[in-house]
Design an enzyme around this catalytic site. Structure first.
Site: not given
Ligand SMILES: Cc1cc2nc3c(=O)[nH]c(=O)nc-3n(C[C@H](O)[C@H](O)[C@H](O)COP(=O)(O)O)c2cc1C
Length: 311
Positions: A28, A52, A78, A137, A200, A273
């Site tokens: 997400s 998202k 963000i 949150c 997360n 992600g």
């Molecule tokens: C720009 C950005 C926006 C994100 N927005 C959300 C979100 O809206 N909801 C959520 O549960 N996690 C959100 N995440 C967390 C990612 O889904 C993920 O859990 C985290 O980035 C770790 O994975 P990765 O290392 O592969 O990015 C966000 C991450 C990034 C980088």
């Protein structure tokens, strides 16, 4: 690598209420509403599309700058910018391949009742595959600590979403920013979560010596990317020892080898992600590479590999 076998490996995976072609989901917030990446590969080839984070009402997000690169990962604050649940269901969901690939909504709210209202609105739409609950949150009423950092509050949110979700599977996304992730995992599983998503982002910050200011307007933000893979793997392994429900691994995964490592540690599926930001076709190439890599290791099904890590 073990010798090749003539049989073709099968990457399909079965989750509560969801049958996936392969274990590869998008994470997400890193894949927009899905359609933004449609020119880089076939969305219907993905195991599932997690969109998202959505809130009841549209949100503008935090002040810029809200992204900072570090040598080993990225920081983001963000602030959950999104178009709101109503516009998502009307404008985005119809264009996604929900018939062939489960579309999973990621939702967040700032009290349990609002979580329930949002879950009900999403679950009422038969095109939704599942709900993923973001408990990061802060609960303003409870002093600003994130729901996911307190087992009792995380459980209350889980119950509110489960009660509203009807027959839609509910996965709860855990935060690594806790002393013991298994305590929250157990509380959420006992409260009825069908699956857990681990993890997360990790709270971090970056500063600029020239300007003597933080790089993010929000000062602190979430660290993601290769830097967090060892933390994510540790969390997945610990959580898989602690609960009986399927765990979806996420954090720093950027190739098919990473995927098999998470499955070995016990994950049922994974999410990609930050790697999507580095190369926007990453998630599609991992889908293609996975069965070839499984074959190379003589892994016929993911069930054969899952949780077989010897410690
Ligand atoms: C720009 C950005 C926006 C994100 N927005 C959300 C979100 O809206 N909801 C959520 O549960 N996690 C959100 N995440 C967390 C990612 O889904 C993920 O859990 C985290 O980035 C770790 O994975 P990765 O290392 O592969 O990015 C966000 C991450 C990034 C980088």
């Amino acid at each position: 690598m073990a010798s090749k076998t003539p049989t073709i490996s099968d990457p399909r995976v079965s989750l509560p209420g969801l049958d996936l072609k392969n274990p590869i989901m998008t994470a997400s917030g890193t894949f927009g509403y899905g359609l933004e990446y449609a020119s880089f590969g076939k969305l219907e080839d993905l195991g599932a599309i997690v969109v998202k984070g959505l809130s009841l009402k549209p949100r503008a997000g935090n002040t810029m700058p809200r992204i900072a690169e570090t040598p080993c990962g990225m920081l983001n604050a963000i602030g959950l910018q999104n178009i709101g649940v109503e516009r998502f269901l009307e404008e985005k969901l119809p264009a996604l391949p929900h018939d062939t690939t489960p579309v999973i909504a990621n939702l967040y709210a700032c009290d349990a009742a609002e979580f329930g209202e949002l879950a009900a609105a999403l679950a009422a739409d038969e095109r939704m595959g599942a709900l993923e609950v973001n408990v990061s949150c802060p609960n303003v009423a409870a002093g600003g600590q994130a729901f996911g950092q307190d087992p009792k509050q995380a459980a209350a949110v889980t119950r509110a979403v489960k009660d509203a979700a009807g027959d839609k599977p509910v996965m709860v996304k855990l935060s690594p920013n806790v002393a013991d992730i298994t305590t929250v995992a157990k509380a959420v599983a006992d409260a009825g979560a069908d699956m857990l998503t681990c993890i997360n982002t990790l709270l971090g910050m970056a500063v600029d010596l020239k300007t003597r200011r933080p790089r993010l307007a929000n000062v602190v933000g979430g660290l993601s990317g290769p830097a967090i893979k060892p933390v994510a793997l540790r969390c997945v392994w610990q959580v898989c020892q602690a609960v009986d429900i399927p765990v979806i691994g996420v954090g720093g995964i950027s190739n098919a080898t990473d995927v098999l490592e998470f499955i070995l540690a016990g994950a049922h599926a994974v999410q990609i992600g930050t790697a999507n930001f580095m190369r926007p076709d990453t998630v599609f190439s991992i889908v293609n590479e996975l069965p070839i890599l499984m074959n190379g290791y003589g892994v016929m099904t993911l069930d054969d590999l899952r949780g077989t890590l010897e410690t």
